[in-house]
Write a protein that holds these residues in place. Structure first.
Motif, mmCIF file in Angstrom:
data_model
loop_
_atom_site.group_PDB
_atom_site.id
_atom_site.type_symbol
_atom_site.label_atom_id
_atom_site.label_comp_id
_atom_site.label_asym_id
_atom_site.label_seq_id
_atom_site.Cartn_x
_atom_site.Cartn_y
_atom_site.Cartn_z
ATOM 1 N N GLU A 1 1.025 -3.363 -6.714
ATOM 2 C CA GLU A 1 1.512 -2.054 -7.150
ATOM 3 C C GLU A 1 2.822 -2.237 -7.913
ATOM 4 O O GLU A 1 3.820 -2.681 -7.348
ATOM 5 N N GLN B 1 0.847 -1.189 0.000
ATOM 6 C CA GLN B 1 0.000 0.000 0.000
ATOM 7 C C GLN B 1 0.881 1.236 0.000
ATOM 8 O O GLN B 1 0.735 2.139 0.811
ATOM 9 N N GLN C 1 -9.888 -3.013 -1.611
ATOM 10 C CA GLN C 1 -9.358 -1.673 -1.383
ATOM 11 C C GLN C 1 -9.371 -0.947 -2.722
ATOM 12 O O GLN C 1 -9.232 -1.565 -3.776
ATOM 13 N N ASN D 1 -2.875 -5.258 -2.360
ATOM 14 C CA ASN D 1 -2.768 -4.510 -3.614
ATOM 15 C C ASN D 1 -1.521 -4.909 -4.394
ATOM 16 O O ASN D 1 -0.452 -5.100 -3.814
ATOM 17 N N GLY E 1 -7.041 -6.715 -3.536
ATOM 18 C CA GLY E 1 -7.204 -5.265 -3.428
ATOM 19 C C GLY E 1 -7.291 -4.622 -4.793
ATOM 20 O O GLY E 1 -8.081 -5.019 -5.640
ATOM 21 N N TYR E 2 -6.457 -3.588 -5.032
ATOM 22 C CA TYR E 2 -6.429 -2.918 -6.335
ATOM 23 C C TYR E 2 -5.126 -3.235 -7.068
ATOM 24 O O TYR E 2 -4.161 -3.738 -6.482
ATOM 25 N N TYR F 1 -7.934 2.429 -5.188
ATOM 26 C CA TYR F 1 -6.972 3.499 -5.409
ATOM 27 C C TYR F 1 -7.758 4.767 -5.716
ATOM 28 O O TYR F 1 -8.677 4.753 -6.546
#
Length: 235
Positions: free
Chosen positions: A46, A15, A91, A44, A67-68, A93
């Motif tokens: 990322e 995150q 989750q 997430n 998540g994202y 963004y």
């Protein structure tokens, strides 16, 4: 829960958003250590500020992100997430996006993201999509995002920034993730008969997926789901 789920490799997400540390090689090594052989990202995914010559093939094992997914400020040409089936969006963004892809090019545009290999992505359970400011990215407005986004409260904001994009293959009916016949988008929602509750494996009333299925199925039983709605792991 499917007993086979216990044999899937689960890894932790991050995150950090756009905050990164270390030089380019250190960022790549961190990404590799986190996601090599990973199948389920619990959190997430990322991918930020990764260079053009790095081997990202280890990302092919990822099947689900809870998540994202954030793809930002990278300069590699192709993102090999071709086995990613589902983004759950537990989750967001920027408060509403489950998939966010932005600014993936160098200043002189010598190196840039050209194609996202999301060929198996059929379900975003919650959250919307934003794809913009990618100078050479193609085949993002050749996707029916409404077929992928489950919750009608969310939508896709998509800008196709590639200036010279190859058309979809003739077999794809204008919907594709790339130029080849293997890149056609697989529709699992917008083609369904009215009798179906969400997902289907064909257009007929007897081709509905089980109510527990997310992202589509290969048959009417819950054992034929690509992914389960309620389980944290694919069914």
């Amino acid at each position: 829960m499917n007993p086979l789920s216990f044999f899937l490799t689960v890894c932790a997400g991050t995150q950090n958003e756009l905050s990164v540390t270390g030089d380019a090689q250190q960022r790549y090594q961190t990404l590799y250590k986190m996601y090599n052989n990973c199948e389920i990202v619990m959190g997430n995914l990322e991918i930020v500020l990764i260079g053009q010559n790095q081997d990202l093939s280890f990302l092919q094992t990822i099947r689900e992100v809870t998540g994202y997914v954030l793809i930002a400020m990278n300069v590699f040409t192709y993102l090999p997430l071709q086995n990613l089936r589902m983004i759950r969006g537990t989750q967001f963004y920027e408060d509403k996006y489950a998939l966010y892809v932005v600014l993936n090019y160098e200043k002189n545009v010598t190196h840039a993201l050209h194609q996202m290999g999301f060929n198996q992505l059929t379900e975003i359970l919650s959250g919307g999509v934003y794809i913009g400011k990618n100078k050479q990215l193609c085949h993002v407005n050749t996707i029916d995002w409404e077929d992928i986004i489950r919750d009608p409260k969310f939508h896709a904001v998509v800008h196709n920034n590639g200036e010279k994009c190859t058309p979809c293959h003739e077999n794809c009916n204008g919907l594709c993730w790339g130029p080849g016949p293997e890149d056609c988008q697989k529709l699992t929602k917008t083609i369904c008969a009215p009798q179906c509750n969400g997902r289907c494996f064909g257009p007929n009333p007897n081709e509905c997926c089980h109510d527990e299925c997310a992202g589509g199925c290969t048959g009417p039983l819950k054992t034929k789901c690509f992914v389960r709605n309620q389980d944290w792991f694919p069914g």
